[in-house]
Design a protein around this motif. Structure first.
Motif, mmCIF file in Angstrom:
data_model
loop_
_atom_site.group_PDB
_atom_site.id
_atom_site.type_symbol
_atom_site.label_atom_id
_atom_site.label_comp_id
_atom_site.label_asym_id
_atom_site.label_seq_id
_atom_site.Cartn_x
_atom_site.Cartn_y
_atom_site.Cartn_z
ATOM 1 N N SER A 59 -4.508 -13.979 7.350
ATOM 2 C CA SER A 59 -4.642 -14.347 8.759
ATOM 3 C C SER A 59 -5.035 -13.161 9.642
ATOM 4 O O SER A 59 -5.427 -13.343 10.790
ATOM 5 C CB SER A 59 -3.334 -14.960 9.271
ATOM 6 O OG SER A 59 -2.263 -14.043 9.127
ATOM 7 N N ASP A 60 -4.948 -11.936 9.091
ATOM 8 C CA ASP A 60 -5.290 -10.737 9.864
ATOM 9 C C ASP A 60 -5.931 -9.713 8.917
ATOM 10 O O ASP A 60 -5.334 -8.680 8.587
ATOM 11 C CB ASP A 60 -4.026 -10.164 10.506
ATOM 12 C CG ASP A 60 -4.320 -8.987 11.433
ATOM 13 O OD1 ASP A 60 -5.514 -8.720 11.683
ATOM 14 O OD2 ASP A 60 -3.354 -8.346 11.895
ATOM 15 N N PRO A 61 -7.178 -9.962 8.482
ATOM 16 C CA PRO A 61 -7.819 -9.105 7.470
ATOM 17 C C PRO A 61 -7.999 -7.653 7.898
ATOM 18 O O PRO A 61 -8.094 -6.774 7.042
ATOM 19 C CB PRO A 61 -9.179 -9.786 7.254
ATOM 20 C CG PRO A 61 -9.006 -11.180 7.735
ATOM 21 C CD PRO A 61 -8.038 -11.100 8.853
ATOM 22 N N ALA A 62 -8.056 -7.386 9.194
ATOM 23 C CA ALA A 62 -8.272 -6.013 9.657
ATOM 24 C C ALA A 62 -7.016 -5.148 9.554
ATOM 25 O O ALA A 62 -7.092 -3.920 9.635
ATOM 26 C CB ALA A 62 -8.765 -6.022 11.101
ATOM 27 N N ARG A 63 -5.873 -5.769 9.351
ATOM 28 C CA ARG A 63 -4.611 -5.029 9.412
ATOM 29 C C ARG A 63 -4.489 -3.985 8.305
ATOM 30 O O ARG A 63 -3.963 -2.886 8.539
ATOM 31 C CB ARG A 63 -3.438 -5.999 9.346
ATOM 32 C CG ARG A 63 -2.090 -5.302 9.505
ATOM 33 C CD ARG A 63 -0.935 -6.269 9.472
ATOM 34 N NE ARG A 63 0.331 -5.568 9.522
ATOM 35 C CZ ARG A 63 1.522 -6.149 9.375
ATOM 36 N NH1 ARG A 63 1.591 -7.470 9.218
ATOM 37 N NH2 ARG A 63 2.630 -5.440 9.415
ATOM 38 N N LEU A 64 -4.966 -4.296 7.113
ATOM 39 C CA LEU A 64 -4.809 -3.365 5.997
ATOM 40 C C LEU A 64 -5.543 -2.061 6.273
ATOM 41 O O LEU A 64 -4.987 -0.969 6.091
ATOM 42 C CB LEU A 64 -5.313 -3.996 4.701
ATOM 43 C CG LEU A 64 -5.122 -3.164 3.426
ATOM 44 C CD1 LEU A 64 -3.640 -2.919 3.173
ATOM 45 C CD2 LEU A 64 -5.748 -3.869 2.230
ATOM 46 N N ALA A 65 -6.803 -2.150 6.721
ATOM 47 C CA ALA A 65 -7.565 -0.944 7.037
ATOM 48 C C ALA A 65 -6.929 -0.187 8.203
ATOM 49 O O ALA A 65 -6.896 1.055 8.206
ATOM 50 C CB ALA A 65 -9.013 -1.314 7.360
ATOM 51 N N ASP A 66 -6.403 -0.924 9.178
ATOM 52 C CA ASP A 66 -5.741 -0.271 10.314
ATOM 53 C C ASP A 66 -4.510 0.511 9.870
ATOM 54 O O ASP A 66 -4.286 1.646 10.295
ATOM 55 C CB ASP A 66 -5.338 -1.319 11.359
ATOM 56 C CG ASP A 66 -6.535 -1.925 12.083
ATOM 57 O OD1 ASP A 66 -7.627 -1.333 12.001
ATOM 58 O OD2 ASP A 66 -6.367 -2.995 12.691
ATOM 59 N N GLU A 67 -3.689 -0.106 9.021
ATOM 60 C CA GLU A 67 -2.474 0.564 8.537
ATOM 61 C C GLU A 67 -2.837 1.773 7.673
ATOM 62 O O GLU A 67 -2.151 2.806 7.711
ATOM 63 C CB GLU A 67 -1.618 -0.411 7.726
ATOM 64 C CG GLU A 67 -1.015 -1.554 8.531
ATOM 65 C CD GLU A 67 0.182 -1.118 9.379
ATOM 66 O OE1 GLU A 67 0.450 0.102 9.459
ATOM 67 O OE2 GLU A 67 0.830 -2.001 9.972
ATOM 68 N N ALA A 68 -3.921 1.651 6.901
ATOM 69 C CA ALA A 68 -4.324 2.760 6.028
ATOM 70 C C ALA A 68 -4.817 3.957 6.828
ATOM 71 O O ALA A 68 -4.685 5.106 6.384
ATOM 72 C CB ALA A 68 -5.412 2.289 5.068
ATOM 73 N N ALA A 69 -5.372 3.693 8.015
ATOM 74 C CA ALA A 69 -5.891 4.777 8.846
ATOM 75 C C ALA A 69 -4.884 5.282 9.865
ATOM 76 O O ALA A 69 -5.125 6.292 10.534
ATOM 77 C CB ALA A 69 -7.156 4.307 9.572
ATOM 78 N N ALA A 70 -3.744 4.601 9.986
ATOM 79 C CA ALA A 70 -2.761 4.954 11.009
ATOM 80 C C ALA A 70 -2.092 6.291 10.700
ATOM 81 O O ALA A 70 -1.889 6.658 9.541
ATOM 82 C CB ALA A 70 -1.706 3.863 11.120
ATOM 83 N N ILE A 71 -1.754 7.002 11.748
ATOM 84 C CA ILE A 71 -1.064 8.293 11.617
ATOM 85 C C ILE A 71 0.411 8.088 11.932
ATOM 86 O O ILE A 71 0.772 7.429 12.911
ATOM 87 C CB ILE A 71 -1.669 9.333 12.579
ATOM 88 C CG1 ILE A 71 -3.138 9.564 12.233
ATOM 89 C CG2 ILE A 71 -0.893 10.650 12.513
ATOM 90 C CD1 ILE A 71 -3.852 10.478 13.205
ATOM 91 N N SER A 72 1.272 8.632 11.085
ATOM 92 C CA SER A 72 2.713 8.504 11.285
ATOM 93 C C SER A 72 3.144 9.152 12.594
ATOM 94 O O SER A 72 2.530 10.117 13.066
ATOM 95 C CB SER A 72 3.458 9.155 10.108
ATOM 96 O OG SER A 72 4.821 9.289 10.385
#
Length: 341
Positions: A59-72
């Protein structure tokens, strides 16, 4: 170890920055989760794990790439565990692999996937992804697994001891790890102070190897002992053993009996079959296995395997009603064996 497996493990253990997505699939889900944890350890002891599911990504295909690029928030790296991984996540995984950057690696855990699975094909076609097929270890491979896990805990384990532990745990990686952790505590072993693990230690920590495994349940079920089977199910539930390891332990026993029965169908006597089985059967269980071979027919074992496979399918389904269903199937198999005296 095969070259492709060695490459996969090296990439995990080094958190290879060129690999964005690791897919672990196949019947040994405990093994897949253990591999995923190795990636987490390689990313760093302070790394945060982000858990995602395929249904959420559909339902939110963009989320995986967003989480992978996110900075802690604290500036370190995180890692992502996708469990379960199914074809519902294909669009999200494709977006991750095509993204301009992705700093947090993804470990995806799946059960049995078809060879024509879109997810498997996508991973195999990308230089930024790796796939590993996890099989339940058996025989010599299971003993090798015991030795490898033990070595990480500081345990020096001979082949005969490793084989006994593997048989007692029915090749289940999670159970093997848990029992070896107990053994390491008992003999005061650690990576910086390795200690040998002998049969005497297994006997001394009897609850781990003789009462804490799944072989007692398998013996009760296929020997047609309903009361014992019911008691074992209650004990395993009290110890927090989940349904899938229980089902698979019984399925492995059914397959073992079916293989031995196949030798008998080719004309070998039951005594000859037991003799040639060698160390594949723990010596204490040989009389029990021999008794089960006289009780079960190939058709009966095929039916038992079908029922166990259906029980596992039900466990994995969204509307799973709970452990009572698995217990009913197991007791039905046990009662069938009880009638064949």
């Amino acid at each position: 170890m095969k070259p492709e497996e060695a490459r996969f493990r090296h990439a995990l253990d080094s958190a290879d920055p060129s690999i964005r997505f690791y897919l672990m699939y196949g019947p040994d889900e405990a093994g897949s989760r253990a591999l995923a944890d190795r990636l987490g350890a390689a990313v760093g002891p302070d790394a945060e794990r982000i858990d995602l599911t395929s249904s959420a990504l559909k339902s939110d295909p963009a989320r995986l790439a967003d989480e992978a690029a996110a900075i802690s928030l604290f500036g370190g790296k995180n890692w992502i565990r996708l469990d379960p991984a199914t074809d519902d996540a294909v669009e999200a995984v494709q977006a991750l692999l095509e993204a301009p950057a992705a700093g947090n690696p993804v470990a995806a855990i799946a059960g049995a996937l078809r060879k024509d699975s879109k997810l498997v094909k996508l991973v195999q076609s990308s230089p930024a992804a790796l796939a590993h097929l996890s099989y339940v270890p058996e025989g010599r491979n299971a003993a090798t697994l015991v030795s490898e896990i033990g070595r990480e805990l500081g345990l020096q384990i001979r082949n005969d001891v490793a084989g006994r532990i593997a048989a007692a745990c029915n090749g289940d990686r999670a159970l093997i790890s848990r029992e070896l952790e107990k053994m390491a505590l008992y003999v005061d072993a650690a990576p910086d102070r390795p200690k040998p693990l002998e049969h005497e230690a297994l006997e001394a920590v009897g609850a781990a190897m003789e009462e804490g495994d799944l072989s007692k349940l398998a013996n009760a079920v296929f020997s047609g002992q309903p009361q014992h089977a019911d008691d074992e199910l209650a004990r395993l539930a009290s110890e927090g053993i989940e349904d899938i390891p229980v089902i698979r332990a019984l399925a492995r026993r059914a397959l073992q009996l079916a293989q031995l029965r196949g030798q008998m169908a080719e004309g070998e006597s039951i005594d000859r079959v037991m003799e040639t089985a060698g160390r594949a059967i723990f010596w204490k269980e040989k009389p029990i296995i021999q008794g089960q071979l006289t009780r079960w027919t190939p058709d009966g074992l095929a039916t038992a395997l079908t029922r166990l496979a259906e029980a596992e399918r039900q466990v994995k389904s969204p509307g799973y009603p709970g452990s009572a269903l698995v217990e009913e199937e197991i007791m039905a198999i046990t009662r069938f064996a009880a009638r064949r005296r």
